[in-house]
Design an enzyme around this catalytic site. Structure first.
Site, mmCIF file in Angstrom:
data_model
loop_
_atom_site.group_PDB
_atom_site.id
_atom_site.type_symbol
_atom_site.label_atom_id
_atom_site.label_comp_id
_atom_site.label_asym_id
_atom_site.label_seq_id
_atom_site.Cartn_x
_atom_site.Cartn_y
_atom_site.Cartn_z
ATOM 1 N N LYS A 1 0.996 -1.220 -0.051
ATOM 2 C CA LYS A 1 -0.060 -0.054 0.014
ATOM 3 C C LYS A 1 1.009 1.138 -0.128
ATOM 4 O O LYS A 1 1.758 1.237 0.433
ATOM 5 C CB LYS A 1 -0.795 0.060 1.536
ATOM 6 C CG LYS A 1 -1.907 1.034 1.192
ATOM 7 C CD LYS A 1 -2.972 0.294 0.168
ATOM 8 C CE LYS A 1 -4.284 1.069 0.380
ATOM 9 N NZ LYS A 1 -5.425 0.195 -0.362
ATOM 10 N N GLY B 1 -20.662 6.073 -3.435
ATOM 11 C CA GLY B 1 -19.681 6.297 -4.603
ATOM 12 C C GLY B 1 -19.670 5.305 -5.338
ATOM 13 O O GLY B 1 -20.307 4.626 -5.753
ATOM 14 N N ASN B 2 -18.190 4.858 -5.848
ATOM 15 C CA ASN B 2 -18.001 3.801 -6.753
ATOM 16 C C ASN B 2 -18.667 2.640 -6.376
ATOM 17 O O ASN B 2 -19.541 1.883 -7.014
ATOM 18 C CB ASN B 2 -16.862 3.710 -7.202
ATOM 19 C CG ASN B 2 -16.441 2.614 -7.954
ATOM 20 O OD1 ASN B 2 -16.150 1.403 -7.425
ATOM 21 N ND2 ASN B 2 -16.506 2.697 -9.312
ATOM 22 N N GLY C 1 -20.405 1.704 -3.400
ATOM 23 C CA GLY C 1 -21.881 1.578 -3.108
ATOM 24 C C GLY C 1 -22.818 1.491 -3.979
ATOM 25 O O GLY C 1 -23.722 0.957 -4.202
ATOM 26 N N TYR C 2 -22.588 2.596 -5.279
ATOM 27 C CA TYR C 2 -23.470 2.740 -6.134
ATOM 28 C C TYR C 2 -23.621 1.254 -6.991
ATOM 29 O O TYR C 2 -24.899 0.776 -7.112
ATOM 30 C CB TYR C 2 -23.018 3.680 -7.328
ATOM 31 C CG TYR C 2 -23.843 3.642 -8.532
ATOM 32 C CD1 TYR C 2 -25.313 3.863 -8.605
ATOM 33 C CD2 TYR C 2 -23.227 3.046 -9.590
ATOM 34 C CE1 TYR C 2 -26.004 3.669 -9.555
ATOM 35 C CE2 TYR C 2 -24.092 2.831 -10.721
ATOM 36 C CZ TYR C 2 -25.442 3.150 -10.933
ATOM 37 O OH TYR C 2 -26.363 2.996 -11.869
ATOM 38 N N GLY D 1 -22.811 5.130 2.115
ATOM 39 C CA GLY D 1 -21.736 5.554 0.890
ATOM 40 C C GLY D 1 -22.291 5.298 -0.415
ATOM 41 O O GLY D 1 -22.679 4.105 -0.629
HETATM 42 P P1 NAD Z 1 -15.773 6.917 -3.264
HETATM 43 O O1 NAD Z 1 -14.927 8.044 -2.988
HETATM 44 O O2 NAD Z 1 -16.354 6.877 -4.790
HETATM 45 O O3 NAD Z 1 -17.089 6.995 -2.442
HETATM 46 C C1 NAD Z 1 -17.118 7.185 -0.913
HETATM 47 C C2 NAD Z 1 -18.538 7.683 -0.811
HETATM 48 O O4 NAD Z 1 -18.746 7.810 0.672
HETATM 49 C C3 NAD Z 1 -19.106 8.799 -1.268
HETATM 50 O O5 NAD Z 1 -20.421 8.885 -1.772
HETATM 51 C C4 NAD Z 1 -19.265 9.952 0.052
HETATM 52 O O6 NAD Z 1 -19.967 10.826 -0.164
HETATM 53 C C5 NAD Z 1 -19.667 8.964 1.222
HETATM 54 N N1 NAD Z 1 -19.358 9.384 2.454
HETATM 55 C C6 NAD Z 1 -18.180 10.005 2.934
HETATM 56 N N2 NAD Z 1 -18.375 10.362 4.157
HETATM 57 C C7 NAD Z 1 -19.470 9.653 4.474
HETATM 58 C C8 NAD Z 1 -20.261 9.563 5.690
HETATM 59 N N3 NAD Z 1 -19.743 10.334 7.064
HETATM 60 N N4 NAD Z 1 -21.416 8.969 5.680
HETATM 61 C C9 NAD Z 1 -22.020 8.347 4.710
HETATM 62 N N5 NAD Z 1 -21.273 8.504 3.405
HETATM 63 C C10 NAD Z 1 -20.168 9.074 3.434
HETATM 64 O O7 NAD Z 1 -15.071 5.581 -2.799
HETATM 65 P P2 NAD Z 1 -15.134 4.076 -3.172
HETATM 66 O O8 NAD Z 1 -14.341 3.679 -4.270
HETATM 67 O O9 NAD Z 1 -16.753 3.766 -3.331
HETATM 68 O O10 NAD Z 1 -14.676 3.324 -1.788
HETATM 69 C C11 NAD Z 1 -15.579 3.388 -0.681
HETATM 70 C C12 NAD Z 1 -14.898 2.465 0.263
HETATM 71 O O11 NAD Z 1 -14.354 1.121 -0.421
HETATM 72 C C13 NAD Z 1 -13.501 2.786 0.896
HETATM 73 O O12 NAD Z 1 -13.219 2.483 2.073
HETATM 74 C C14 NAD Z 1 -12.425 2.160 -0.157
HETATM 75 O O13 NAD Z 1 -11.142 1.867 0.676
HETATM 76 C C15 NAD Z 1 -13.236 0.765 -0.309
HETATM 77 N N6 NAD Z 1 -12.742 -0.063 -1.380
HETATM 78 C C16 NAD Z 1 -12.921 0.622 -2.785
HETATM 79 C C17 NAD Z 1 -12.334 -0.252 -3.674
HETATM 80 C C18 NAD Z 1 -12.467 0.339 -5.069
HETATM 81 O O14 NAD Z 1 -12.345 -0.584 -6.003
HETATM 82 N N7 NAD Z 1 -13.060 1.468 -5.355
HETATM 83 C C19 NAD Z 1 -11.745 -1.528 -3.701
HETATM 84 C C20 NAD Z 1 -11.749 -2.008 -2.380
HETATM 85 C C21 NAD Z 1 -12.039 -1.267 -1.419
#
Ligand code: NAD
Length: 423
Positions: free
Chosen positions: A98, A212-213, A215-216, A210
């Site tokens: 990381k 974002g990517n 959750g959506y 959440g």
């Molecule tokens: P992202 O930035 O696209 O989305 C994050 C979401 O969380 C956003 O909608 C943001 O508004 C929301 N958020 C922030 N603070 C918040 C709060 N207090 N309450 C509710 N929602 C809140 O990020 P992502 O890529 O969707 O990643 C989300 C999580 O998944 C992270 O922990 C990341 O490390 C993990 N993750 C992501 C991936 C990936 O491929 N993107 C892979 C493994 C793990």
């Protein structure tokens, strides 16, 4: 909040009694192989930067690079250890790594962001590569940042080596399906769990923290399969819609209004108008079958775990539950699919990207998805059934996190032993 590296060590320690390892092997698992650190100079400013390489017994170090003003060395070390377990639990030929830079990227111009990304890659170049350490995007880094980093790495080494970084734009050798991968992998986990719990999709309510990517896309595939996504939240607020949201319309509205709550208030624009505005904390306390933390670390604390009214938690964020909360969930019989398994879809498609780069031969999206499903289904089944087998010999039973860790640690230890590492 607990120091993340202490949390990672505590989680590892929870399986010490279940894995047969000599002390020297265990000792090595508790520390990264190496932690590199420096200060990157861009436009007169200095930015602390790290790369932690935890273990490479199973293959090259693998893990993202985050740009965030709260990055710490201990957080990066913890995440590199989690990557070792994540890649091992789904059976990828990788170790764990990381990286991070202490910076608020919103304060940088596009030119400064590019210079910082290139500076990071120049610094890491001697210690990265397709067969050494393969970075990827993480918080606040994206395909464009990966493109700059790859270009810089290739300039330094005078090579063309797309497999040195994943999460690249498709034009530079990125894989189709990477965007959907983590959420879709989580959906495959949901389906596996639903089968075992005999849940019917239309009666299965899901709340997602959440949007974002990750959750959506989880919401998208769950909704398509007939599940009811009854609540979602973002950094500004949360909405509760008992009959279930339409994720596509909700995303469109969120993009127009800039926030989920705005969609609800204005109404008429998308389907969440019949819902209810709730607080972000309320979302964690809803009565639903499945809670999906997909935003932040450490949100499921002991007190949240005590009052939660769910049957299962699918951890899509990294490290969303504290070890104290794990104990409460275990006592209360709430099923918890751990992050190292639930969100492994992302790194799995990163692995597919690397394989395609090494072959110079590219797959269609449906091929990517069917291969992802195979890997996620197999890993889930083996962890779930592995827990059953172990629990028979243990009066208190073991959690799915412990079962996943046991599987991962067993694989890493076996590779270390045949390499005679450390002896
Ligand atoms: P992202 O930035 O696209 O989305 C994050 C979401 O969380 C956003 O909608 C943001 O508004 C929301 N958020 C922030 N603070 C918040 C709060 N207090 N309450 C509710 N929602 C809140 O990020 P992502 O890529 O969707 O990643 C989300 C999580 O998944 C992270 O922990 C990341 O490390 C993990 N993750 C992501 C991936 C990936 O491929 N993107 C892979 C493994 C793990």
């Amino acid at each position: 909040m607990q120091n993340p590296f202490e949390q990672a060590l505590e989680q590892l320690e929870s399986v010490r009694e279940f894995v047969k390892v000599e002390d020297w092997v265990w000792e090595r698992l508790t520390k990264p192989d190496q932690v590199l650190s420096t200060e990157l100079k861009v436009g007169g400013e200095r930015y602390p930067a790290f790369r932690s390489q935890h273990n490479n017994a199973l293959g090259p170090y693998k893990g993202g690079i985050r740009f965030h003003h709260e990055v710490t060395e201990d957080e990066i070390k913890a995440m590199s250890m989690w990557m070792t377990w994540k890649t091992a639990v789904v059976g990828l030929p990788y170790g764990g790594g990381k990286g991070g830079v202490v910076v608020d990227p919103k304060e940088l111009s596009q030119g400064e962001l590019e210079r910082l990304s290139r500076a990071y890659a120049r610094w890491l170049a001697p210690n990265m590569g397709a067969w050494k350490d393969v970075p990827a995007p993480d918080v606040n880094t994206n395909a464009q940042v990966m493109a700059w980093m790859l270009d810089e790495y290739e300039r330094v080494n005078q090579v063309n080596e797309p497999g040195a970084i994943t999460g690249k734009p498709v034009i530079l050798g990125g894989s189709l399906g990477r965007e959907e991968a983590t959420g879709l992998g989580g959906f495959y986990v949901l389906e596996q769990l639903a089968r075992r719990k005999s849940w019917e999709p239309e009666k299965t309510r899901i709340a997602i923290q959440g949007f974002g990517n990750v959750g959506y896309w989880l919401a998208h595939y769950a909704h398509e399969a007939g599940y009811r996504v009854v609540a979602v939240s973002d950094s500004k607020g949360a909405v509760y819609v008992p009959e279930g949201i339409d994720p596509v319309a909700t995303l469109r509205c969120k993009r127009e209004k800039g926030e989920l709550a705005g969609c609800y208030c204005v109404g008429g624009v998308c389907d969440i108008k019949q819902g209810e505005l709730i607080t972000q904390e309320d979302l964690l306390d809803l009565e639903v079958e499945v809670l999906v933390p997909a935003a932040l670390e450490g949100v499921i604390t002991k007190s949240v775990a005590k009052s939660m009214k769910v049957e299962a938690v699918i951890e899509m964020a990294n490290g969303p539950s504290t070890p104290e909360a794990d104990e409460v969930l275990m006592e209360r019989g709430i099923e918890q699919v751990p992050d190292v398994l639930a969100n492994a879809g992302g790194v799995t498609v990163s692995y597919f990207e690397w394989v395609q780069n090494l072959h110079g031969y590219y797959w269609e999206k449906d091929e990517v998805f069917s291969k992802l499903k195979k890997i996620m289904d197999k890993a889930f089944t083996e962890v779930y059934e592995g827990r059953g087998a172990r629990a028979e010999n243990n009066k208190d039973g073991i959690s799915l996190r412990q079962a996943a860790y046991i599987r991962a640690v067993d694989r890493v230890v076996e590779a270390m032993k045949v390499r005679s590492l450390g002896s």
